[in-house]
Design an enzyme around this catalytic site. Structure first.
Site, PDB file in Angstrom:
ATOM      1  N   ARG A  46      80.581-142.628 -21.214  1.00 24.16           N
ATOM      2  CA  ARG A  46      80.028-141.560 -20.366  1.00 24.16           C
ATOM      3  C   ARG A  46      80.935-140.337 -20.444  1.00 24.16           C
ATOM      4  O   ARG A  46      80.494-139.209 -20.487  1.00 24.16           O
ATOM      5  CB  ARG A  46      79.894-142.038 -18.904  1.00 24.16           C
ATOM      6  CG  ARG A  46      79.557-140.896 -17.961  1.00 24.16           C
ATOM      7  CD  ARG A  46      79.012-141.292 -16.585  1.00 24.16           C
ATOM      8  NE  ARG A  46      79.468-142.545 -16.076  1.00 24.16           N
ATOM      9  CZ  ARG A  46      80.654-142.748 -15.464  1.00 24.16           C
ATOM     10  NH1 ARG A  46      81.501-141.747 -15.308  1.00 24.16           N
ATOM     11  NH2 ARG A  46      80.970-143.943 -15.033  1.00 24.16           N
ATOM     12  N   TYR A  98      60.703-120.914 -16.478  1.00 25.63           N
ATOM     13  CA  TYR A  98      60.082-122.222 -16.689  1.00 25.63           C
ATOM     14  C   TYR A  98      59.796-122.879 -15.326  1.00 25.63           C
ATOM     15  O   TYR A  98      60.673-122.887 -14.448  1.00 25.63           O
ATOM     16  CB  TYR A  98      61.022-123.081 -17.546  1.00 25.63           C
ATOM     17  CG  TYR A  98      60.627-124.535 -17.592  1.00 25.63           C
ATOM     18  CD1 TYR A  98      59.357-124.911 -18.008  1.00 25.63           C
ATOM     19  CD2 TYR A  98      61.513-125.532 -17.209  1.00 25.63           C
ATOM     20  CE1 TYR A  98      58.979-126.253 -18.033  1.00 25.63           C
ATOM     21  CE2 TYR A  98      61.149-126.869 -17.247  1.00 25.63           C
ATOM     22  CZ  TYR A  98      59.878-127.216 -17.647  1.00 25.63           C
ATOM     23  OH  TYR A  98      59.503-128.530 -17.660  1.00 25.63           O
ATOM     24  N   ASP A 170      69.444-118.944 -19.454  1.00 25.40           N
ATOM     25  CA  ASP A 170      68.695-119.990 -20.156  1.00 25.40           C
ATOM     26  C   ASP A 170      68.225-119.378 -21.471  1.00 25.40           C
ATOM     27  O   ASP A 170      67.340-118.518 -21.494  1.00 25.40           O
ATOM     28  CB  ASP A 170      67.504-120.450 -19.292  1.00 25.40           C
ATOM     29  CG  ASP A 170      66.743-121.608 -19.943  1.00 25.40           C
ATOM     30  OD1 ASP A 170      66.800-121.733 -21.185  1.00 25.40           O
ATOM     31  OD2 ASP A 170      66.080-122.362 -19.214  1.00 25.40           O
ATOM     32  N   LYS A 195      64.023-128.142 -27.617  1.00 25.74           N
ATOM     33  CA  LYS A 195      63.187-127.098 -28.216  1.00 25.74           C
ATOM     34  C   LYS A 195      63.746-126.672 -29.581  1.00 25.74           C
ATOM     35  O   LYS A 195      63.912-127.510 -30.449  1.00 25.74           O
ATOM     36  CB  LYS A 195      63.058-125.944 -27.209  1.00 25.74           C
ATOM     37  CG  LYS A 195      62.701-126.406 -25.790  1.00 25.74           C
ATOM     38  CD  LYS A 195      61.361-127.077 -25.728  1.00 25.74           C
ATOM     39  CE  LYS A 195      60.906-127.718 -24.444  1.00 25.74           C
ATOM     40  NZ  LYS A 195      61.655-127.865 -23.288  1.00 25.74           N
TER      41      LYS A 195
HETATM   42  C1  LIG Z   1      62.981-122.239 -20.837  1.00 23.72           C
HETATM   43  C2  LIG Z   1      63.138-123.698 -20.524  1.00 23.72           C
HETATM   44  N1  LIG Z   1      64.249-124.131 -19.922  1.00 23.72           N
HETATM   45  C3  LIG Z   1      64.442-125.432 -19.622  1.00 23.72           C
HETATM   46  C4  LIG Z   1      63.472-126.365 -19.901  1.00 23.72           C
HETATM   47  C5  LIG Z   1      63.688-127.807 -19.502  1.00 23.72           C
HETATM   48  O1  LIG Z   1      64.115-128.577 -20.564  1.00 23.72           O
HETATM   49  P1  LIG Z   1      63.865-130.161 -20.693  1.00 23.72           P
HETATM   50  O2  LIG Z   1      62.395-130.354 -20.806  1.00 23.72           O
HETATM   51  O3  LIG Z   1      64.634-130.526 -21.920  1.00 23.72           O
HETATM   52  O4  LIG Z   1      64.412-130.787 -19.467  1.00 23.72           O
HETATM   53  C6  LIG Z   1      62.296-125.971 -20.536  1.00 23.72           C
HETATM   54  C7  LIG Z   1      61.254-126.966 -20.846  1.00 23.72           C
HETATM   55  O5  LIG Z   1      60.148-126.661 -21.238  1.00 23.72           O
HETATM   56  C8  LIG Z   1      62.116-124.603 -20.852  1.00 23.72           C
HETATM   57  O6  LIG Z   1      60.991-124.159 -21.438  1.00 23.72           O
END
Ligand SMILES: Cc1ncc(COP(=O)(O)O)c(C=O)c1O
Length: 379
Positions: A46, A98, A170, A195
């Site tokens: 971990r 998101y 982000d 992604k």
């Molecule tokens: C801009 C953005 N940030 C964070 C996330 C969350 O990521 P995860 O699905 O890997 O938890 C997403 C998911 O679609 C996203 O589009």
């Protein structure tokens, strides 16, 4: 080193025992210690795992940060950043982001006494006005999901830093190929590695990249204390995906631009949101801040009925959540990724029943257009 070289080599030295060029998957939970009180830098998986270490070194280099920490998902990466806060702290976040990040903030983090103000972060003035003495973070998503609004990372960072506010970006929609927020002044970068970074729609993960050792030490402590770590196998998958990030992004970018102009000129499309189009409200800023405009596009078809008919007819594009894969993914933000955003907020932001989002993959773009043309014929 150049970006493409770093994608392939940063953190990925040949394995010392055998010379293996691919970092091995260290599928172990613990490590034998030669004697009590002495170990080889690894005590428990971990806390530290060599496959994850390699990926963390790689992603820190790509984002021009000090250190990176990988997590089980993009959401757990953002959640861990939020755990730097305490009750009474205040966060300014973008009003469009998101839906899962909004859900995390409004349904989970707020319960612990952290306050959020949601503003249009494309206005530096709105950010300035929202700062309070208790503000600790400015959380930016740029471009936003799904409206593709751009915030000025450098200008927002200047304003935030004057009040000792840390800027968290982000960077999922861009990947470090298109945008390096730390170079623009941000303090922390988060990604859903699910992604573009992994790029092959076969792993869920997240990363936090810190601009200073002080922040990285705190994130590292939380990674171990909370434990939402990325597995060795997922770390290996992302390492493998990242090796081709530069070539994939170049092609995503070409296909994204071609698709955006196709959609912008289509009689059945009411509006297109893509920062590469000259009429996008922050086109000039996007040109300055990003190394291209990416492969994420949203467009308006006018009604739920038309969006449903259109989405039900695509054959090559995959109807599904997520984005950033080599295959083109198409979705309906209102009922899918942004279902957790209150309806009145969705309406105000333009996340309407007729809005469709497309993550343009790296297929032959003519085939993608033919597929969409067939879908348009049905509405
Ligand atoms: C801009 C953005 N940030 C964070 C996330 C969350 O990521 P995860 O699905 O890997 O938890 C997403 C998911 O679609 C996203 O589009």
């Amino acid at each position: 080193m150049g970006f493409s070289t770093d994608c392939i080599h940063a953190g990925q030295e040949p394995e010392p025992q055998t010379g293996a060029v691919s970092v091995p998957i260290f599928q172990t939970s613990t490590y034998v210690q030669p004697e009590l009180g002495r170990h080889k830098g690894f005590e428990y998986a971990r806390t530290k795992n060599p496959t994850r270490d390699a990926l963390e070194a790689n992603l820190a280099a790509l984002e021009r940060g000090k250190r990176a920490h990988c997590f089980a998902s993009g959401m757990s990466a953002t959640d861990t950043v939020m755990r730097l806060l305490k009750s009474g702290d205040h966060v300014i976040a973008g009003e469009n982001m998101y839906g899962g990040s909004y859900r995390l903030f409004s349904k989970v983090v707020e319960k612990f006494g952290v306050e959020f103000t949601y503003v249009d972060t494309s206005s530096v003035d709105a950010v300035r006005k929202a700062i309070r003495p208790s503000t600790r973070f400015l959380f930016l998503e740029t471009p936003t999901n799904p409206m593709m609004t751009i915030s000025d990372i450098a200008a927002c960072s200047d304003v935030a830093h004057k009040s000792n506010v840390l800027v968290v970006v982000d960077n999922t929609f861009c990947s470090p190929y298109l945008q390096q927020p730390i170079e623009l002044g941000a303090d922390i970068v988060v990604h859903s590695t699910t992604k573009f970074l992994n790029g092959h729609s076969d792993s869920v993960g997240g990363v936090v990249i810190s601009s200073s050792d002080e922040i990285a030490d705190q994130i590292g402590f939380l990674q171990n204390a909370v434990g939402a770590i990325m597995s060795p196998f997922d770390s290996w998958l992302v390492l493998r995906g990242v090796k081709t990030l530069a070539v994939r992004m170049k092609r995503h970018e070409e296909n994204g631009q071609a698709m955006a102009s196709y959609l912008a000129n289509h009689a059945k499309v009411h509006a297109v949101n893509y920062p590469g189009l000259p009429d996008h409200p922050q086109h000039a800023l996007a040109k300055k801040q990003m190394n291209g405009f990416g492969a994420m596009i949203s467009f308006e078809l006018g009604s739920y009925d038309r969006a449903k008919k259109f989405l039900d007819r695509v054959r090559l594009c995959s109807l599904g959540e997520s984005l950033g894969g080599v295959e083109t993914l198409i979705s309906h933000p209102e009922s899918m990724t942004h279902a957790s955003v209150p309806p009145e907020t969705r309406q105000r932001l333009g996340i309407t029943p007729g809005l469709v989002r497309i993550s343009v993959g790296i297929e032959d773009v003519e085939d993608l257009m033919e597929d969409l043309e067939y879908a348009f014929e049905g509405i």
